[in-house]
Design a protein around this motif. Structure first.
Motif: not given
Length: 162
Positions: A30-32, A66-67, A87-90, A104-108
């Motif tokens: 998942r990614r948001a 943010a992270v 993962n976290v991208e700013t 952007a946040v990613e998870t499994t």
């Protein structure tokens, strides 16, 4: 609205608040991505660009905030699941009169990560405000032109694991 979407998943039939049981759902990638902005004075924007804010590097500090917020979302939003953040991208976009932040946040896992992305954006922008508040205050100690606006989820993705 479908019958399924009308159900209140965070309350029982008796009206008690509950966490949604996601145990039977399969793990998915998942990614948001969430976005928001803070309006600032032109002089404050120039000071951010020139690294002349007395408290330090505004964007580096906001990135850390943010992270951290993403990682702790489950502790501050009731009924939010603790999820493994992969993962976290700013991304900061410093414009003439505002700073725009995308997180952007990613998870499994079994549930989405949009709340984490939103939490990252709002906290990151709050950190920007905290870092520049001395520059933004008027003579009365108020912030007449400073505002956090447009916080939204701009995308949400889910895909089956390979």
């Amino acid at each position: 609205m479908s019958e399924e979407s009308e159900e209140l998943t965070h309350t029982t039939e008796e009206g008690d608040v509950q966490m949604v049981d996601v145990g039977a759902k399969p793990d998915t990638a998942r990614r948001a991505v969430a976005r928001g902005e803070i309006r600032l004075q032109a002089a404050t924007i120039a000071a951010i660009r020139d690294d002349e804010i007395g408290k330090g590097d505004v964007l580096a500090t906001a990135r850390v905030g943010a992270v951290q917020a993403v990682k702790h979302t489950w502790e501050t939003i009731p009924m939010c699941h603790q999820i493994p953040i992969t993962n976290v991208e700013t991304v900061f976009d410093v414009r003439e009169d505002r700073v725009v932040l995308d997180v952007a946040v990613e998870t499994t896992g079994k549930t989405g990560c949009e709340m984490e992305a939103l939490q990252g954006v709002t906290t990151g922008l709050n950190v920007v405000w905290d870092m520049v508040k001395a520059a933004e205050k008027n003579a009365d100690g108020q912030y007449p032109g400073t505002a956090i606006e447009g916080v939204e989820v701009v995308s949400k993705e889910k895909r089956a694991l390979e």
